[in-house]
Design a protein around this motif. Structure first.
Motif, PDB file in Angstrom:
ATOM      1  N   GLY A 132       0.803  -1.212   0.000  1.00 36.13           N
ATOM      2  CA  GLY A 132       0.000   0.000   0.000  1.00 36.13           C
ATOM      3  C   GLY A 132       0.834   1.258   0.000  1.00 36.13           C
ATOM      4  O   GLY A 132       0.382   2.318  -0.479  1.00 36.13           O
ATOM      5  N   TYR A 133       2.047   1.172   0.565  1.00 36.16           N
ATOM      6  CA  TYR A 133       2.908   2.358   0.573  1.00 36.16           C
ATOM      7  C   TYR A 133       3.307   2.791  -0.840  1.00 36.16           C
ATOM      8  O   TYR A 133       3.569   3.973  -1.093  1.00 36.16           O
ATOM      9  N   CYS A 152      12.276   3.461   2.494  1.00 40.64           N
ATOM     10  CA  CYS A 152      12.455   2.395   1.507  1.00 40.64           C
ATOM     11  C   CYS A 152      11.686   1.170   1.958  1.00 40.64           C
ATOM     12  O   CYS A 152      10.921   1.213   2.923  1.00 40.64           O
ATOM     13  N   PHE A 153      11.884   0.079   1.252  1.00 38.67           N
ATOM     14  CA  PHE A 153      11.160  -1.162   1.559  1.00 38.67           C
ATOM     15  C   PHE A 153      11.342  -1.575   3.011  1.00 38.67           C
ATOM     16  O   PHE A 153      10.369  -1.883   3.714  1.00 38.67           O
ATOM     17  N   PHE A 157       9.400   0.549   5.365  1.00 38.45           N
ATOM     18  CA  PHE A 157       7.982   0.190   5.403  1.00 38.45           C
ATOM     19  C   PHE A 157       7.747  -1.056   6.262  1.00 38.45           C
ATOM     20  O   PHE A 157       6.796  -1.129   7.044  1.00 38.45           O
ATOM     21  N   VAL A 158       8.611  -2.051   6.104  1.00 34.39           N
ATOM     22  CA  VAL A 158       8.493  -3.274   6.906  1.00 34.39           C
ATOM     23  C   VAL A 158       8.652  -2.956   8.385  1.00 34.39           C
ATOM     24  O   VAL A 158       7.955  -3.498   9.250  1.00 34.39           O
ATOM     25  N   GLY A 159       9.601  -2.050   8.712  1.00 33.95           N
ATOM     26  CA  GLY A 159       9.808  -1.665  10.107  1.00 33.95           C
ATOM     27  C   GLY A 159       8.593  -1.025  10.738  1.00 33.95           C
ATOM     28  O   GLY A 159       8.448  -1.036  11.969  1.00 33.95           O
ATOM     29  N   LYS A 160       7.699  -0.442   9.937  1.00 25.04           N
ATOM     30  CA  LYS A 160       6.464   0.131  10.467  1.00 25.04           C
ATOM     31  C   LYS A 160       5.320  -0.889  10.488  1.00 25.04           C
ATOM     32  O   LYS A 160       4.543  -0.954  11.435  1.00 25.04           O
TER      33      LYS A 160
END
Length: 351
Positions: free
Chosen positions: A97-98, A108-109, A112-115
């Motif tokens: 979705g980002y 970066c990717f 996004f995963v960290g959030k």
């Protein structure tokens, strides 16, 4: 056939997930109005929708498929593996979705995963905690219900075991009077009918009015007096205080009186003293009787064992029972104490 886990999803759960994620956005922005404006009127609404939808799917997939299929059946390794895959897949879907909205260039990717990953783990953990808490409460409720039913069944068994014992002794008394004095036997039958009426129709509840129980005891004592010889001295004193507003478990007091009369039969001089008084918040009941030197173990029969068990069930930690055995007498002193807020009150208002 059991419905698939997807069909267990309830639409009215959706507002919960919306408010749950909105709360996180409020914490992130520090302003409820700004958070609401960002969600509703900017491209970030897509990001918000991805969090709500995909985390809800992951939560219900875990609750209604993974837990029943693996965790509850003891397949822990499989459960941890599939749960990990679910969390990773959900995170990747949210990260997608980002890329549909404008994002800062410094993200970066992996950013996004960290959030997304911690948020997904948090929502899944919250849902599992709620599910396990509800399951624990329902299990506890069932256990309490089963324990209550068990106690009621046991109490009923004890009463059924006691009543035939009482009837057997009463019939023996009347049989004795028929041969000794038919006229007196007729009077005893009238008393016995009153006892049966009380037993069959008036004492089916766990508690009955105390005045009815006292009348029952008085009738039984009068019946026993008819078959006793004149050398047996009986002294009875019941409280003259108002007792109609109080209640008591039926046949609790009866056992001690019955045992006293059972052990004074014969041609020797005997005596029985029976006292029932109300002392503040306590009922004090005392029965004493004479015995021959050769008698022992008077209170080791089924009747007393049953009444002790019923006292333990109906009045836990709210009674005291003192039995004194001497060479020439037995004395039983029972105290029932009323405590505010107790589960079952020894003396309570009759309804």
């Amino acid at each position: 056939m059991e419905k698939h886990w997807l069909f267990r999803f309830r639409l009215y759960h959706l507002p919960f997930w919306v408010m749950y994620h909105y709360a996180w956005w409020v914490v992130s922005y520090g302003d409820p109005l700004r958070a609401a404006n960002t969600i509703l009127f900017t491209p970030y609404a897509v990001e918000f929708a991805f969090y709500v939808v995909f985390q809800a799917v992951a939560v219900y997939f875990n609750l209604y498929y993974l837990i029943p299929t693996f965790l509850q059946k003891g397949r822990y390794q499989a459960y941890i593996g599939y749960l990990s895959l679910t969390l990773i897949a959900t995170t990747l879907c949210i990260v997608g979705g980002y890329y549909l909205i404008p994002t800062p260039s410094d993200l970066c990717f992996f950013g996004f995963v960290g959030k997304a990953l911690p948020s997904t783990i948090a929502s899944t953990t919250l849902a599992m905690s709620i599910k396990l808490a509800r399951h624990w409460m329902k299990t506890r409720e069932r256990q309490q219900l089963l324990e209550k039913e068990k106690l009621e069944t046991e109490l009923q068994f004890l009463r059924n075991q006691f009543n035939p014992h009482f009837l057997f002794n009463s019939i023996n008394s009347i049989f004795f009077l028929i041969h000794k004095n038919p006229d007196v036997a007729s009077a005893s039958l009238a008393k016995f009918s009153e006892l049966l009426r009380h037993q069959l129709y008036e004492c089916n509840d766990n508690h009955i009015p105390l005045d009815k129980e006292i009348n029952f005891l008085a009738n039984f004592i009068e019946l026993e007096k008819l078959r006793q010889n004149k050398r047996t001295h009986i002294q009875v004193s019941f409280t003259d205080k108002p007792v109609s507003h109080l209640s008591i478990a039926p046949f609790i007091l009866m056992t001690f009186i019955e045992n006293a009369f059972k052990h004074v039969s014969g041609n020797e001089d005997h005596w029985i003293n029976i006292y029932l008084e109300l002392e503040e918040d306590k009922l004090v009941f005392t029965v004493s009787n004479s015995t021959a030197d050769k008698e022992s173990g008077q209170y080791s029969g089924i009747g007393l064992q049953n009444v002790k068990r019923r006292l333990d069930l109906l009045y836990p930690n709210e009674y005291s029972l003192d039995i004194q055995e001497r060479t020439d007498s037995f004395t039983v002193r029972l105290q029932l104490t009323s405590f505010a807020g107790s589960a079952v009150k020894p003396l309570q208002l009759a309804i």
